[in-house]
Design a protein around this motif. Structure first.
Motif, PDB file in Angstrom:
ATOM      1  N   GLN A 170       0.797  -1.226   0.000  1.00 37.95           N
ATOM      2  CA  GLN A 170       0.000   0.000   0.000  1.00 37.95           C
ATOM      3  C   GLN A 170       0.833   1.280   0.000  1.00 37.95           C
ATOM      4  O   GLN A 170       0.481   2.247  -0.685  1.00 37.95           O
ATOM      5  CB  GLN A 170      -0.984   0.003   1.171  1.00 37.95           C
ATOM      6  CG  GLN A 170      -2.101   1.046   0.967  1.00 37.95           C
ATOM      7  CD  GLN A 170      -2.888   1.310   2.213  1.00 37.95           C
ATOM      8  OE1 GLN A 170      -2.359   1.273   3.321  1.00 37.95           O
ATOM      9  NE2 GLN A 170      -4.170   1.610   2.053  1.00 37.95           N
ATOM     10  N   PRO A 171       1.960   1.356   0.747  1.00 40.33           N
ATOM     11  CA  PRO A 171       2.758   2.592   0.675  1.00 40.33           C
ATOM     12  C   PRO A 171       3.205   2.930  -0.745  1.00 40.33           C
ATOM     13  O   PRO A 171       3.176   4.094  -1.153  1.00 40.33           O
ATOM     14  CB  PRO A 171       3.959   2.276   1.585  1.00 40.33           C
ATOM     15  CG  PRO A 171       3.427   1.280   2.564  1.00 40.33           C
ATOM     16  CD  PRO A 171       2.474   0.430   1.770  1.00 40.33           C
ATOM     17  N   ALA A 172       3.591   1.903  -1.526  1.00 38.95           N
ATOM     18  CA  ALA A 172       3.987   2.152  -2.914  1.00 38.95           C
ATOM     19  C   ALA A 172       2.777   2.589  -3.738  1.00 38.95           C
ATOM     20  O   ALA A 172       2.895   3.431  -4.644  1.00 38.95           O
ATOM     21  CB  ALA A 172       4.617   0.900  -3.514  1.00 38.95           C
ATOM     22  N   LEU A 173       1.610   2.027  -3.437  1.00 40.55           N
ATOM     23  CA  LEU A 173       0.393   2.420  -4.155  1.00 40.55           C
ATOM     24  C   LEU A 173       0.027   3.869  -3.854  1.00 40.55           C
ATOM     25  O   LEU A 173      -0.475   4.583  -4.731  1.00 40.55           O
ATOM     26  CB  LEU A 173      -0.767   1.499  -3.771  1.00 40.55           C
ATOM     27  CG  LEU A 173      -0.719   0.076  -4.331  1.00 40.55           C
ATOM     28  CD1 LEU A 173      -1.827  -0.768  -3.708  1.00 40.55           C
ATOM     29  CD2 LEU A 173      -0.859   0.084  -5.851  1.00 40.55           C
ATOM     30  N   GLN A 174       0.258   4.306  -2.630  1.00 43.51           N
ATOM     31  CA  GLN A 174      -0.032   5.701  -2.282  1.00 43.51           C
ATOM     32  C   GLN A 174       0.848   6.657  -3.088  1.00 43.51           C
ATOM     33  O   GLN A 174       0.376   7.704  -3.547  1.00 43.51           O
ATOM     34  CB  GLN A 174       0.169   5.901  -0.783  1.00 43.51           C
ATOM     35  CG  GLN A 174      -0.882   5.204   0.066  1.00 43.51           C
ATOM     36  CD  GLN A 174      -0.589   5.227   1.546  1.00 43.51           C
ATOM     37  OE1 GLN A 174       0.553   5.450   1.950  1.00 43.51           O
ATOM     38  NE2 GLN A 174      -1.588   4.983   2.371  1.00 43.51           N
ATOM     39  N   GLU A 175       2.105   6.293  -3.270  1.00 42.35           N
ATOM     40  CA  GLU A 175       2.993   7.120  -4.092  1.00 42.35           C
ATOM     41  C   GLU A 175       2.520   7.124  -5.543  1.00 42.35           C
ATOM     42  O   GLU A 175       2.531   8.168  -6.210  1.00 42.35           O
ATOM     43  CB  GLU A 175       4.420   6.588  -4.011  1.00 42.35           C
ATOM     44  CG  GLU A 175       5.074   6.764  -2.648  1.00 42.35           C
ATOM     45  CD  GLU A 175       6.507   6.264  -2.629  1.00 42.35           C
ATOM     46  OE1 GLU A 175       7.000   5.851  -3.703  1.00 42.35           O
ATOM     47  OE2 GLU A 175       7.131   6.276  -1.548  1.00 42.35           O
ATOM     48  N   ALA A 176       2.088   5.954  -6.029  1.00 38.88           N
ATOM     49  CA  ALA A 176       1.597   5.868  -7.409  1.00 38.88           C
ATOM     50  C   ALA A 176       0.312   6.675  -7.582  1.00 38.88           C
ATOM     51  O   ALA A 176       0.090   7.290  -8.633  1.00 38.88           O
ATOM     52  CB  ALA A 176       1.368   4.407  -7.795  1.00 38.88           C
ATOM     53  N   THR A 177      -0.534   6.689  -6.560  1.00 41.87           N
ATOM     54  CA  THR A 177      -1.773   7.483  -6.628  1.00 41.87           C
ATOM     55  C   THR A 177      -1.446   8.963  -6.793  1.00 41.87           C
ATOM     56  O   THR A 177      -2.029   9.653  -7.646  1.00 41.87           O
ATOM     57  CB  THR A 177      -2.610   7.276  -5.355  1.00 41.87           C
ATOM     58  OG1 THR A 177      -2.961   5.887  -5.237  1.00 41.87           O
ATOM     59  CG2 THR A 177      -3.885   8.112  -5.402  1.00 41.87           C
ATOM     60  N   ASP A 178      -0.528   9.454  -5.979  1.00 36.49           N
ATOM     61  CA  ASP A 178      -0.125  10.863  -6.094  1.00 36.49           C
ATOM     62  C   ASP A 178       0.434  11.156  -7.488  1.00 36.49           C
ATOM     63  O   ASP A 178       0.167  12.218  -8.062  1.00 36.49           O
ATOM     64  CB  ASP A 178       0.932  11.192  -5.039  1.00 36.49           C
ATOM     65  CG  ASP A 178       0.382  11.130  -3.616  1.00 36.49           C
ATOM     66  OD1 ASP A 178      -0.845  11.210  -3.462  1.00 36.49           O
ATOM     67  OD2 ASP A 178       1.183  10.992  -2.676  1.00 36.49           O
ATOM     68  N   ALA A 179       1.202  10.197  -8.033  1.00 29.68           N
ATOM     69  CA  ALA A 179       1.784  10.396  -9.364  1.00 29.68           C
ATOM     70  C   ALA A 179       0.706  10.423 -10.439  1.00 29.68           C
ATOM     71  O   ALA A 179       0.774  11.217 -11.386  1.00 29.68           O
ATOM     72  CB  ALA A 179       2.802   9.288  -9.659  1.00 29.68           C
ATOM     73  N   PHE A 180      -0.307   9.564 -10.316  1.00 34.79           N
ATOM     74  CA  PHE A 180      -1.404   9.561 -11.294  1.00 34.79           C
ATOM     75  C   PHE A 180      -2.185  10.868 -11.228  1.00 34.79           C
ATOM     76  O   PHE A 180      -2.589  11.427 -12.269  1.00 34.79           O
ATOM     77  CB  PHE A 180      -2.347   8.381 -11.051  1.00 34.79           C
ATOM     78  CG  PHE A 180      -2.076   7.192 -11.938  1.00 34.79           C
ATOM     79  CD1 PHE A 180      -2.282   7.263 -13.307  1.00 34.79           C
ATOM     80  CD2 PHE A 180      -1.615   6.010 -11.409  1.00 34.79           C
ATOM     81  CE1 PHE A 180      -2.036   6.178 -14.132  1.00 34.79           C
ATOM     82  CE2 PHE A 180      -1.364   4.907 -12.214  1.00 34.79           C
ATOM     83  CZ  PHE A 180      -1.571   4.988 -13.582  1.00 34.79           C
ATOM     84  N   VAL A 181      -2.444  11.373 -10.030  1.00 41.96           N
ATOM     85  CA  VAL A 181      -3.167  12.640  -9.888  1.00 41.96           C
ATOM     86  C   VAL A 181      -2.389  13.766 -10.571  1.00 41.96           C
ATOM     87  O   VAL A 181      -2.949  14.569 -11.322  1.00 41.96           O
ATOM     88  CB  VAL A 181      -3.402  12.969  -8.401  1.00 41.96           C
ATOM     89  CG1 VAL A 181      -3.904  14.400  -8.232  1.00 41.96           C
ATOM     90  CG2 VAL A 181      -4.408  12.002  -7.796  1.00 41.96           C
TER      91      VAL A 181
ATOM     92  N   GLY B 120      -7.350   5.211  -7.153  1.00 45.86           N
ATOM     93  CA  GLY B 120      -8.523   5.921  -7.652  1.00 45.86           C
ATOM     94  C   GLY B 120      -8.226   7.392  -7.904  1.00 45.86           C
ATOM     95  O   GLY B 120      -7.572   8.042  -7.086  1.00 45.86           O
ATOM     96  N   VAL B 121      -8.686   7.888  -9.036  1.00 44.78           N
ATOM     97  CA  VAL B 121      -8.553   9.314  -9.382  1.00 44.78           C
ATOM     98  C   VAL B 121      -9.943   9.818  -9.724  1.00 44.78           C
ATOM     99  O   VAL B 121     -10.706   9.119 -10.407  1.00 44.78           O
ATOM    100  CB  VAL B 121      -7.595   9.523 -10.575  1.00 44.78           C
ATOM    101  CG1 VAL B 121      -7.530  11.007 -10.948  1.00 44.78           C
ATOM    102  CG2 VAL B 121      -6.202   8.999 -10.256  1.00 44.78           C
ATOM    103  N   ARG B 122     -10.286  10.991  -9.249  1.00 42.92           N
ATOM    104  CA  ARG B 122     -11.603  11.562  -9.546  1.00 42.92           C
ATOM    105  C   ARG B 122     -11.429  12.953 -10.137  1.00 42.92           C
ATOM    106  O   ARG B 122     -10.749  13.798  -9.561  1.00 42.92           O
ATOM    107  CB  ARG B 122     -12.457  11.635  -8.280  1.00 42.92           C
ATOM    108  CG  ARG B 122     -13.848  12.227  -8.511  1.00 42.92           C
ATOM    109  CD  ARG B 122     -14.659  12.147  -7.241  1.00 42.92           C
ATOM    110  NE  ARG B 122     -15.008  10.772  -6.919  1.00 42.92           N
ATOM    111  CZ  ARG B 122     -15.331  10.348  -5.697  1.00 42.92           C
ATOM    112  NH1 ARG B 122     -15.331  11.199  -4.689  1.00 42.92           N
ATOM    113  NH2 ARG B 122     -15.639   9.083  -5.489  1.00 42.92           N
ATOM    114  N   VAL B 123     -12.045  13.166 -11.285  1.00 44.19           N
ATOM    115  CA  VAL B 123     -12.030  14.466 -11.956  1.00 44.19           C
ATOM    116  C   VAL B 123     -13.441  15.035 -11.898  1.00 44.19           C
ATOM    117  O   VAL B 123     -14.384  14.406 -12.384  1.00 44.19           O
ATOM    118  CB  VAL B 123     -11.572  14.341 -13.424  1.00 44.19           C
ATOM    119  CG1 VAL B 123     -11.532  15.725 -14.080  1.00 44.19           C
ATOM    120  CG2 VAL B 123     -10.216  13.661 -13.520  1.00 44.19           C
TER     121      VAL B 123
END
Length: 599
Positions: free
Chosen positions: A267-278, A331-334
């Protein structure tokens, strides 16, 4: 004499449970405290006289790495019951300058030698092996919060431990808990807990009661306790494991729990990936000049992943391979303003990313003749075949679930979710509430359509009225520029308000300070030619259209503007497209030369 239990947090920021028994085994105090000063203040009255304090925390730690001899010895007996000790060494920051437990004992004037006959002593204890030995458990009770353990399991296991502790009223030595108000309050707290954080509040105090009983047991039945290790290298005192006690056979490993544990680890790596996707999605939207309200992201919580991984349909697991089949881990929300913006965002992401799934939930609802939830859901990833840039390279192999919806659709979805999933709807009210939610969804859809019509009306060609310039401000105002571009690029969408302000600054850097100058410049440019060269696969916003026109005219000079310093690489890529064929000009002033032309 008092027997005191302290479930001491290794760090001062977390709560510490404290419990006190009198000489007859009656509970006289149970609470949670924070700082060392608070703990000392709470215990001073009980440690002035004869006392034995059981501390669930390392007291003596001298080894630089690995485990203490006491931990290794205890684990040899109790690890098969899942009650082995956690390693403590001075390589850990919390033990580098001594132990918190020893500092507290020193402040209270307590002797730390387990073999001492001093009237005021402290010993290191450990609740897990103590409960295994005292209650002849085949394995430890699972009341500690671990990945994959739902609230219901934690609540039931903590409740079972409390039942067992109350049962010690008939043991030797006896402990009496039921008459204490604080204990009854803990029982009520556990029984009604719906969140893990609530159970955590009770857990520390219940562990402290266990520690207090171990201290009482040690004093009353010293022949039935074992001290692993010694005062020189560290020790742990616990009731002796019965010779005939055997562990409960291991259950077959639950595949859902295995997946949940693996998810928790990554999950910590996923949190970094989430920020990168945003960041990536926001940069795409800004670069395209598409109007939007917000771009946010969330990484699926371990609890939410566990709940979804455990779903069944007709008795069969819905996700046999949760780690790969649950696709909304990132998850990303626009949130956009109008319907047309939703489509523009979806087209843009399809152009920039690999779309692995696309569902228009509003269209699906409408096709069933209903009003309700409306949102565009895309599953996107990075396509390695497209030669991803530096921003995308770090996300290769990851996918993100992107929700795109208007601000009104978002308001309905959030309110409906909050009512249905966080509140309790009486059965007799459900039909009426369903009707009201449907009515609200229909009204909001009408409002969305009206907003789109208002926008279209404002963007329709109209006689151009040049505002009077402000002699004190050389810039074109953002509001005037927005009105001008709406007439200039009637087919383009609106851009974000801050983008109009930003491009006004670029115009000033270029020496363009009036709409008449800008209109003359744009009149000399072949806009259709620029569109063809850029190959837009999405409807670009008005600011993006102007941005590309200025890039076509000024070339390298435009790249060098101070306001473009943060995006020079993207502009160079666009400039290469514009230079790929004959320049899109109807006059020599629009030729792309690389050095740029004066307007």
């Amino acid at each position: 004499m008092h027997f005191i239990g302290v479930d001491l947090a290794w760090g001062a920021s977390r709560p510490t449970g404290v419990a006190v028994l009198d000489a007859a085994g009656r509970l006289v105090h149970v609470a949670a405290h924070g700082t060392d000063d608070e703990i000392v203040a709470a215990l001073t009255a009980y440690t002035r006289g004869d006392c034995l304090v059981g501390l669930d925390a390392p007291l003596v730690v001298l080894n630089r790495t690995g485990t203490r001899p006491a931990e290794a010895a205890l684990s040899r007996d109790f690890a098969r019951f899942e009650a082995g000790a956690h390693p403590a060494n001075t390589g850990r920051p919390e033990f580098r300058d001594g132990t918190r437990g020893a500092r507290l004992a020193e402040r209270l004037g307590l002797d730390l030698d387990p073999g001492s006959s001093a009237p005021r002593r402290a010993i290191e204890v450990y609740p897990h092996p103590a409960t295994v030995a005292l209650f002849r458990l085949g394995r430890t009770l699972k009341y500690k919060n671990k990945p994959g353990r739902p609230v219901a399991t934690l609540r039931a296991e903590l409740g079972r431990l409390m039942d067992l502790l109350e049962g010690l009223e008939g043991a030797t030595p006896r402990m009496r808990l039921r008459d204490h108000d604080g204990w009854r309050a803990l029982r009520a707290l556990v029984a009604g807990a719906e969140r893990k954080s609530v159970l955590r509040q009770a857990e520390d105090q219940v562990d402290a009661v266990v520690c207090a009983y171990v201290a009482l047991f040690t004093a009353r039945r010293p022949e039935a306790v074992t001290a692993y290790g010694d005062v020189a290298t560290g020790y742990i005192v616990t009731p002796t494991l019965p010779a005939d006690q055997v562990p409960e056979p291991r259950k077959r490993r639950d595949p859902v729990q295995t997946a949940v544990q693996a998810y928790a680890a990554q999950q910590p790596a996923l949190q970094e990936a989430t920020d990168a996707f945003v960041t990536l999605v926001r940069s795409y939207l800004d670069d395209a000049g598409i109007n939007y309200l917000t771009v946010t992201g969330r990484t699926k919580s371990v609890e939410s992943f566990a709940a979804k991984a455990g779903r069944t349909v007709d008795g069969k697991r819905q996700y046999p391979r949760p780690l790969t089949q649950i696709t909304d881990q990132i998850g990303v929300r626009v949130i956009t303003y109008g319907h047309e913006d939703v489509a523009a965002v979806a087209d843009l992401l399809a152009d920039q990313l690999s779309v692995q799934g696309d569902r228009d939930m509003g269209q699906e609802t409408a096709s069933e003749g209903r009003f309700g939830y409306a949102s565009r859901h895309l599953l996107v990833g990075i396509d390695p075949a497209r030669s991803p840039g530096e921003r995308e390279q770090r996300l290769v192999g990851r996918s993100a679930s992107v929700q795109i919806r208007t601000v009104l659709q978002h308001a309905w979805a959030e309110f409906e979710h909050d009512i249905r999933y966080k509140g309790t709807i009486p059965e007799e009210l459900a039909p009426d509430l369903d009707r009201r939610f449907t009515l609200a969804a229909g009204l909001l859809e009408l409002a969305d359509r009206e907003f789109s019509q208002i926008r279209a009306r404002l963007q329709a060609p109209a006689p151009r009225q040049r505002p009077e310039p402000d002699v004190n401000d050389p810039r074109i105002s953002a509001q005037d520029l927005a009105t001008f571009l709406a007439g200039q690029y009637t087919e383009a969408g609106w851009s974000r308000t801050d983008h109009y302000e930003w491009v006004c600054g670029l115009l000033l850097e270029l020496g363009i300070s009036s709409l008449d100058e800008l209109a003359g410049l744009l009149a000399s440019i072949d806009g259709a030619g620029i569109n063809a060269r850029m190959g837009y696969r999405y409807p670009p916003g008005a600011v993006r259209r102007l941005d590309d026109a200025l890039l076509a005219v000024f070339g390298s000079r435009y790249l060098a503007l101070h306001g473009n310093a943060h995006r020079e690489a993207q502009l160079r890529s666009r400039l290469e497209k514009l230079r790929a064929v004959d320049p899109p000009a109807r006059s020599t002033r629009a030729v792309v030369t690389g050095a740029g032309q004066e307007p």
